[in-house]
Write a protein that holds these residues in place. Structure first.
Motif, mmCIF file in Angstrom:
data_model
loop_
_atom_site.group_PDB
_atom_site.id
_atom_site.type_symbol
_atom_site.label_atom_id
_atom_site.label_comp_id
_atom_site.label_asym_id
_atom_site.label_seq_id
_atom_site.Cartn_x
_atom_site.Cartn_y
_atom_site.Cartn_z
ATOM 1 N N UNK A 206 13.080 -47.164 -15.918
ATOM 2 C CA UNK A 206 13.968 -47.861 -16.852
ATOM 3 C C UNK A 206 14.777 -46.862 -17.686
ATOM 4 N N UNK A 207 14.133 -45.782 -18.106
ATOM 5 C CA UNK A 207 14.856 -44.744 -18.848
ATOM 6 C C UNK A 207 15.964 -44.162 -17.982
ATOM 7 N N UNK A 208 15.644 -43.917 -16.704
ATOM 8 C CA UNK A 208 16.643 -43.381 -15.789
ATOM 9 C C UNK A 208 17.825 -44.311 -15.620
ATOM 10 N N UNK B 39 18.860 -46.553 -17.702
ATOM 11 C CA UNK B 39 19.602 -46.625 -18.962
ATOM 12 C C UNK B 39 20.498 -45.404 -19.143
ATOM 13 N N UNK B 40 19.963 -44.219 -18.875
ATOM 14 C CA UNK B 40 20.726 -42.988 -19.079
ATOM 15 C C UNK B 40 21.827 -42.829 -18.037
ATOM 16 N N UNK B 41 21.500 -43.130 -16.779
ATOM 17 C CA UNK B 41 22.445 -42.878 -15.691
ATOM 18 C C UNK B 41 23.484 -43.981 -15.525
ATOM 19 N N UNK B 42 23.088 -45.224 -15.803
ATOM 20 C CA UNK B 42 23.959 -46.350 -15.449
ATOM 21 C C UNK B 42 24.297 -47.266 -16.616
ATOM 22 N N UNK B 43 23.768 -46.986 -17.804
ATOM 23 C CA UNK B 43 23.961 -47.816 -18.995
ATOM 24 C C UNK B 43 23.472 -49.241 -18.734
ATOM 25 N N UNK B 44 23.885 -50.189 -19.538
ATOM 26 C CA UNK B 44 23.411 -51.568 -19.384
ATOM 27 C C UNK B 44 23.853 -52.183 -18.066
ATOM 28 N N UNK B 45 25.024 -51.763 -17.581
ATOM 29 C CA UNK B 45 25.589 -52.382 -16.381
ATOM 30 C C UNK B 45 24.692 -52.199 -15.167
#
Length: 332
Positions: free
Chosen positions: A51-53, A55-61
């Motif tokens: 989930x962290x990955x 969020x950081x890599x792809x944002x909410x989208x």
């Protein structure tokens, strides 16, 4: 917890891997965890890292909302064809994002430099995962990335023809010819044998496989595990030894060809001749991979990508009646 359920229908064997939702994300910022993760702390850490990955890599989208283990699927050829033809650009994008986030999770849980140092000290033993506090699958996948030797492969199999994860940096063919069930699989791959006969602990195997009409020597370490959904899985990490042999001034093609001939003469497997064993032991010590040394002490086995190109004499499928209609489930 048992093996995936299987049933016969219309002359085919259908195998359904049990599926379990381990967690899901609810916007704007809540993650719900399955209580079963209390018994699987390594899976809990992996889910959170994924989930962290995202969020950081792809944002909410690009944040994936549900994580699960297992898969509800069949090995029916028509179903496989329908699912593959239904792929679209959004499916491909999501699959790529899932891969990126999983890779990120592995890097977060097993940072490259300290994990490589730990592997060097432990001789790349699979049980190093216990010292890091991650699952065997995370540790084995991470091995293929942090090792200075680039010629690795990794398989995570739920059953014959059912691969959850595949990495083939060394170009090794798939154990079943492709990503779908085939009628003439080679039964001598380590991952295949451990699916048929689960064992405690890990085991190493030296294999000779023709790739592009040239024999190559592989060594792999395999282990059985049961996931939180109750599925029996086999994890297999391995390397191509030919580049290492050549790098030490040996002639990998000559050594592999001689070992292949010995296996053919021995009916498919053979105790590795002393002079070849000496060459392989030198390579194993330089690579500092303990399970390569263990594999050398066992028999070398001939394997192939399909029964149609079986190098054994007689062929594993020679004399099989109605072989064209035989399914993988019949063999296992």
């Amino acid at each position: 917890m048992g093996k995936p359920d299987s049933q016969r229908c219309g002359g085919r064997t259908w195998v359904n891997a049990k599926q379990l939702v381990t967690s899901f994300f609810e916007p704007p910022g809540t993650i719900y965890l399955n209580e079963i993760l209390k018994a699987y702390p390594t899976r809990l850490k992996y889910d959170l890292a994924v989930y962290i990955g995202h969020r950081i890599l792809h944002s909410d989208e690009g944040l994936k909302s549900v994580l699960s283990v297992g898969n509800q699927n069949t090995w029916d050829d028509s179903n496989a064809h329908q699912s593959s033809s239904a792929l679209n650009s959004q499916d491909i994008l999501q699959a790529w994002r899932d891969f990126e986030s999983s890779f990120f999770a592995g890097a977060l849980l097993c940072p490259k430099v300290p994990f490589r140092q730990l592997l060097d000290r432990s001789g790349y033993e699979i049980d190093v995962h216990k010292r890091v506090g991650v699952s065997p699958s995370v540790a084995m996948r991470r091995m293929t990335v942090v090792s200075p030797y680039p010629h690795w492969h990794y398989f995570d199999a739920y059953g014959p023809g059912k691969l959850k994860a595949v990495y083939r940096g060394n170009g090794i063919p798939l154990p079943w010819g492709n990503m779908r069930m085939v009628n003439d699989p080679c039964q001598h791959w380590a991952v295949f044998r451990r699916l048929s006969e689960p064992q405690n602990g890990s085991s190493a195997q030296i294999s000779i496989l023709n790739v592009g009409d040239e024999p190559r020597i592989y060594c792999c370490e395999s282990i059985n595990m049961t996931d939180p959904a109750g599925n029996n899985r086999v994890l297999c990490a391995g390397i191509d030894l030919n580049p290492a042999i050549d790098a030490q001034g040996g002639n990998a093609l000559d050594i592999a060809s001689e070992l292949k001939r010995s296996c053919v003469e021995g009916g498919g497997s053979v105790t590795i001749p002393r002079h070849i064993k000496k060459d392989l032991q030198t390579v194993a010590k330089i690579l500092n991979i303990n399970w390569v040394e263990r594999g050398i002490e066992g028999d070398a086995r001939l394997i192939c990508s399909r029964g149609a190109v079986c190098p054994r004499k007689p062929s594993c499928y020679e004399g099989c009646q109605d072989g064209a209609n035989q399914t993988l489930g019949d063999i296992v």
